[in-house]
Write a protein that holds these residues in place. Structure first.
Motif, PDB file in Angstrom:
ATOM      1  N   LEU A 261      -7.743  61.235  54.432  1.00  0.00           N
ATOM      2  CA  LEU A 261      -8.790  61.081  55.446  1.00  0.00           C
ATOM      3  C   LEU A 261      -9.067  62.441  56.070  1.00  0.00           C
ATOM      4  CD1 LEU A 261      -7.493  57.821  57.168  1.00  0.00           C
ATOM      5  CD2 LEU A 261      -9.443  58.013  55.626  1.00  0.00           C
ATOM      6  N   PRO A 262     -10.226  62.618  56.710  1.00  0.00           N
ATOM      7  CA  PRO A 262     -10.524  63.909  57.359  1.00  0.00           C
ATOM      8  C   PRO A 262      -9.511  64.234  58.448  1.00  0.00           C
ATOM      9  CG  PRO A 262     -12.509  62.567  57.154  1.00  0.00           C
ATOM     10  CD  PRO A 262     -11.361  61.672  56.787  1.00  0.00           C
ATOM     11  N   ASP A 263      -9.288  65.524  58.664  1.00  0.00           N
ATOM     12  CA  ASP A 263      -8.377  65.965  59.713  1.00  0.00           C
ATOM     13  C   ASP A 263      -8.835  65.418  61.064  1.00  0.00           C
ATOM     14  OD1 ASP A 263      -6.254  67.247  60.858  1.00  0.00           O
ATOM     15  OD2 ASP A 263      -7.153  69.246  60.815  1.00  0.00           O
ATOM     16  N   HIS A 264      -7.894  64.904  61.846  1.00  0.00           N
ATOM     17  CA  HIS A 264      -8.141  64.341  63.182  1.00  0.00           C
ATOM     18  C   HIS A 264      -8.980  63.068  63.133  1.00  0.00           C
ATOM     19  CE1 HIS A 264      -6.407  67.924  65.042  1.00  0.00           C
ATOM     20  NE2 HIS A 264      -7.219  68.669  64.309  1.00  0.00           N
ATOM     21  N   ASP A 265      -9.082  62.411  61.991  1.00  0.00           N
ATOM     22  CA  ASP A 265      -9.813  61.140  61.928  1.00  0.00           C
ATOM     23  C   ASP A 265      -9.248  60.197  62.992  1.00  0.00           C
ATOM     24  OD1 ASP A 265     -11.450  59.518  59.372  1.00  0.00           O
ATOM     25  OD2 ASP A 265     -10.552  58.372  61.012  1.00  0.00           O
ATOM     26  N   ASP A 266     -10.153  59.549  63.762  1.00  0.00           N
ATOM     27  CA  ASP A 266      -9.656  58.672  64.835  1.00  0.00           C
ATOM     28  C   ASP A 266      -9.442  57.238  64.361  1.00  0.00           C
ATOM     29  OD1 ASP A 266     -12.194  57.677  64.600  1.00  0.00           O
ATOM     30  OD2 ASP A 266     -12.829  58.192  66.635  1.00  0.00           O
ATOM     31  N   PHE A 267      -9.661  56.978  63.099  1.00  0.00           N
ATOM     32  CA  PHE A 267      -9.435  55.663  62.487  1.00  0.00           C
ATOM     33  C   PHE A 267     -10.304  54.582  63.127  1.00  0.00           C
ATOM     34  CE2 PHE A 267      -4.775  56.614  61.003  1.00  0.00           C
ATOM     35  CZ  PHE A 267      -5.233  57.792  60.427  1.00  0.00           C
ATOM     36  N   SER A 268     -11.403  54.987  63.761  1.00  0.00           N
ATOM     37  CA  SER A 268     -12.278  53.992  64.391  1.00  0.00           C
ATOM     38  C   SER A 268     -13.157  53.302  63.350  1.00  0.00           C
ATOM     39  CB  SER A 268     -13.156  54.653  65.461  1.00  0.00           C
ATOM     40  OG  SER A 268     -13.957  55.671  64.879  1.00  0.00           O
ATOM     41  N   GLY A 269     -13.335  53.934  62.191  1.00  0.00           N
ATOM     42  CA  GLY A 269     -14.100  53.305  61.128  1.00  0.00           C
ATOM     43  C   GLY A 269     -13.240  52.333  60.344  1.00  0.00           C
ATOM     44  N   SER A 270     -13.814  51.762  59.333  1.00  0.00           N
ATOM     45  CA  SER A 270     -13.091  50.790  58.519  1.00  0.00           C
ATOM     46  C   SER A 270     -12.127  51.526  57.585  1.00  0.00           C
ATOM     47  CB  SER A 270     -14.073  49.959  57.695  1.00  0.00           C
ATOM     48  OG  SER A 270     -14.923  49.232  58.552  1.00  0.00           O
ATOM     49  N   LEU A 271     -10.855  51.204  57.719  1.00  0.00           N
ATOM     50  CA  LEU A 271      -9.878  51.761  56.801  1.00  0.00           C
ATOM     51  C   LEU A 271      -9.908  50.969  55.503  1.00  0.00           C
ATOM     52  CD1 LEU A 271      -6.790  52.329  59.141  1.00  0.00           C
ATOM     53  CD2 LEU A 271      -8.185  54.084  58.046  1.00  0.00           C
ATOM     54  N   PRO A 272      -9.618  51.596  54.388  1.00  0.00           N
ATOM     55  CA  PRO A 272      -9.522  50.828  53.149  1.00  0.00           C
ATOM     56  C   PRO A 272      -8.375  49.835  53.235  1.00  0.00           C
ATOM     57  CG  PRO A 272      -8.679  53.055  52.860  1.00  0.00           C
ATOM     58  CD  PRO A 272      -9.322  53.012  54.217  1.00  0.00           C
ATOM     59  N   ASP A 273      -8.400  48.831  52.373  1.00  0.00           N
ATOM     60  CA  ASP A 273      -7.310  47.857  52.329  1.00  0.00           C
ATOM     61  C   ASP A 273      -6.028  48.581  51.912  1.00  0.00           C
ATOM     62  OD1 ASP A 273      -5.645  45.732  52.124  1.00  0.00           O
ATOM     63  OD2 ASP A 273      -6.597  44.868  50.337  1.00  0.00           O
ATOM     64  N   LEU A 274      -5.059  48.611  52.829  1.00  0.00           N
ATOM     65  CA  LEU A 274      -3.824  49.341  52.564  1.00  0.00           C
ATOM     66  C   LEU A 274      -2.746  48.440  51.978  1.00  0.00           C
ATOM     67  CD1 LEU A 274      -3.800  51.502  55.830  1.00  0.00           C
ATOM     68  CD2 LEU A 274      -4.473  52.220  53.528  1.00  0.00           C
ATOM     69  N   GLY A 275      -3.073  47.135  51.832  1.00  0.00           N
ATOM     70  CA  GLY A 275      -2.122  46.215  51.232  1.00  0.00           C
ATOM     71  C   GLY A 275      -0.940  45.948  52.141  1.00  0.00           C
ATOM     72  N   ALA A 276      -0.117  45.009  51.749  1.00  0.00           N
ATOM     73  CA  ALA A 276       1.065  44.662  52.537  1.00  0.00           C
ATOM     74  C   ALA A 276       2.312  44.578  51.669  1.00  0.00           C
ATOM     75  CB  ALA A 276       0.840  43.322  53.248  1.00  0.00           C
ATOM     76  N   GLU A 277       2.130  44.700  50.364  1.00  0.00           N
ATOM     77  CA  GLU A 277       3.271  44.527  49.468  1.00  0.00           C
ATOM     78  C   GLU A 277       4.132  45.786  49.381  1.00  0.00           C
ATOM     79  OE1 GLU A 277       0.101  44.181  48.476  1.00  0.00           O
ATOM     80  OE2 GLU A 277      -0.070  42.015  48.808  1.00  0.00           O
ATOM     81  N   GLN A 278       3.497  46.937  49.503  1.00  0.00           N
ATOM     82  CA  GLN A 278       4.225  48.196  49.335  1.00  0.00           C
ATOM     83  C   GLN A 278       4.382  48.906  50.674  1.00  0.00           C
ATOM     84  OE1 GLN A 278       1.139  49.377  46.661  1.00  0.00           O
ATOM     85  NE2 GLN A 278       2.530  49.458  44.908  1.00  0.00           N
ATOM     86  N   PRO A 279       5.480  49.622  50.885  1.00  0.00           N
ATOM     87  CA  PRO A 279       5.640  50.381  52.133  1.00  0.00           C
ATOM     88  C   PRO A 279       4.485  51.374  52.311  1.00  0.00           C
ATOM     89  CG  PRO A 279       7.692  50.338  50.887  1.00  0.00           C
ATOM     90  CD  PRO A 279       6.646  49.761  49.983  1.00  0.00           C
ATOM     91  N   LEU A 280       4.015  51.474  53.558  1.00  0.00           N
ATOM     92  CA  LEU A 280       2.915  52.392  53.904  1.00  0.00           C
ATOM     93  C   LEU A 280       3.508  53.579  54.655  1.00  0.00           C
ATOM     94  CD1 LEU A 280      -0.062  53.198  54.231  1.00  0.00           C
ATOM     95  CD2 LEU A 280      -0.167  51.647  56.216  1.00  0.00           C
ATOM     96  N   LEU A 281       3.330  54.773  54.114  1.00  0.00           N
ATOM     97  CA  LEU A 281       3.851  56.001  54.723  1.00  0.00           C
ATOM     98  C   LEU A 281       2.682  56.821  55.265  1.00  0.00           C
ATOM     99  CD1 LEU A 281       6.359  57.041  51.889  1.00  0.00           C
ATOM    100  CD2 LEU A 281       6.812  55.605  53.879  1.00  0.00           C
ATOM    101  N   CYS A 282       2.881  57.439  56.421  1.00  0.00           N
ATOM    102  CA  CYS A 282       1.821  58.276  57.007  1.00  0.00           C
ATOM    103  C   CYS A 282       2.453  59.479  57.670  1.00  0.00           C
ATOM    104  CB  CYS A 282       0.994  57.478  58.025  1.00  0.00           C
ATOM    105  SG  CYS A 282       1.892  57.016  59.523  1.00  0.00           S
TER     106      CYS A 282
END
Length: 331
Positions: A261-282
């Motif tokens: 995602l762009p630097d400093h994205d505020d995540f106010s837009g629609s995030l893609p489906d990140l799923g729930a089956e696999q661990p999500l790292l950020c």
């Protein structure tokens, strides 16, 4: 377009050459502005405590906030009480706000919030950095040193020590914006330079690595190595997301999907489906924003190690300033 520019900034190609006349104009105007500050036409405000500016001359993230955190932790280890000021890039608004670990990243900016959370020191943000600094000192008179996160080109704030940070891009093609990545000509005088091994810049070596623990919104911590060999999803809204993804893979983690995602994205837009089956790292910088919708995401901190002689040099520069600032004494 941004990606094309970033690629062009690494070499002196056709796109860079075509933009060079604009760079000359940019250089003339920015040079005039610096001269007006030197001549006193524009006011530079000096504070009653030493100010250490950590910034970069290259546009985009160069890894300065982890260096800010390392400097703050070093000052604390000496028994000093530091405070941090920042513009709060990417936030909504420009007003003067004190940052706490409970602050909304949209109001204060993701990097100031990260510093406040990691370091437990007073942090203030304002587009007018001298205003942020004076407000912070008024609220926390025990602060003996101010660290400015970025602001190398913000000459309204007087500084005692300048630390310039470079990543692997070094000075790029060596041209000013928009033909190159430089905000101001390099080389230029600086008290200390911190650079990665691949930067091609002279200075003190910094090594960047992922932390050994990942943390969830509820405070649960697990070893990063517990994800090794597992299929995970990784998300990063930083200047160079691929660098974060590459470090995860180097740690033995299999990335089924990456979400840059762009630097400093505020995540106010629609995030893609990140799923729930696999661990999500950020990244740790993104965590406070992502946890609002995905509290199960694991934040992985980025840490730095700077060679010992850097700290010796920093202390040698800072100690005389501490001794002369309103009677403050180094620990």
């Amino acid at each position: 377009m941004r990606a094309a520019l970033q690629r062009a900034w690494l070499h002196r190609g056709a796109l860079g050459w075509s933009l060079l006349p604009v760079s000359w104009l940019y250089g003339a105007l920015s040079g005039l502005r610096r001269a007006l500050f030197r001549l006193g036409v524009f006011e530079t405000q000096h504070l009653p405590v030493p100010v250490v500016v950590v910034g970069n001359v290259i546009t985009g993230g160069a890894g300065k906030t982890p260096v800010v955190i390392a400097v703050v932790e070093h000052l604390r280890s000496r028994g000093l009480r530091p405070g941090v000021v920042s513009r709060g890039y990417g936030r909504q608004g420009t007003g003067c706000i004190e940052v706490t670990p409970q602050s909304d990243p949209r109001a204060v900016g993701d990097e100031p919030l990260l510093v406040a959370t990691r370091c437990s020191v007073p942090v203030g943000v304002a587009a007018d950095r001298p205003l942020a600094a004076r407000a912070l000192l008024a609220a926390h008179p025990d602060v003996k040193v101010l660290v400015s996160d970025d602001g190398l080109q913000h000459h309204a704030l007087g500084r005692d020590i300048e630390i310039v940070v470079f990543d692997d891009r070094g000075a790029g093609n060596g041209w000013l914006l928009p033909a190159g990545p430089l905000r101001e000509p390099w080389p230029r005088p600086a008290d200390l330079v911190v650079r990665t091994a691949a930067s091609g810049i002279e200075g003190h070596h910094v090594e960047r690595r992922l932390g050994t623990e990942a943390r969830r919104a509820d405070g649960t911590q697990v070893p990063l190595q517990s994800f090794a060999g597992r299929s995970c999803v990784a998300l990063a809204g930083i200047a160079r997301p691929q660098a974060f993804f590459r470090m995860l893979e180097d740690a033995g983690i299999t990335l089924a999907r990456t979400v840059p995602l762009p630097d400093h994205d505020d995540f106010s837009g629609s995030l893609p489906d990140l799923g729930a089956e696999q661990p999500l790292l950020c990244t740790e910088k993104d965590a406070s924003k992502l946890w609002r919708s995905h509290p199960g995401a694991w934040a992985v901190p980025l840490e730095v190690t700077i060679e010992p002689r850097f700290w010796t040099a920093l202390d040698a520069l800072l100690d005389p300033k501490l001794s002369s600032a309103d009677g403050s004494q180094a620990a």
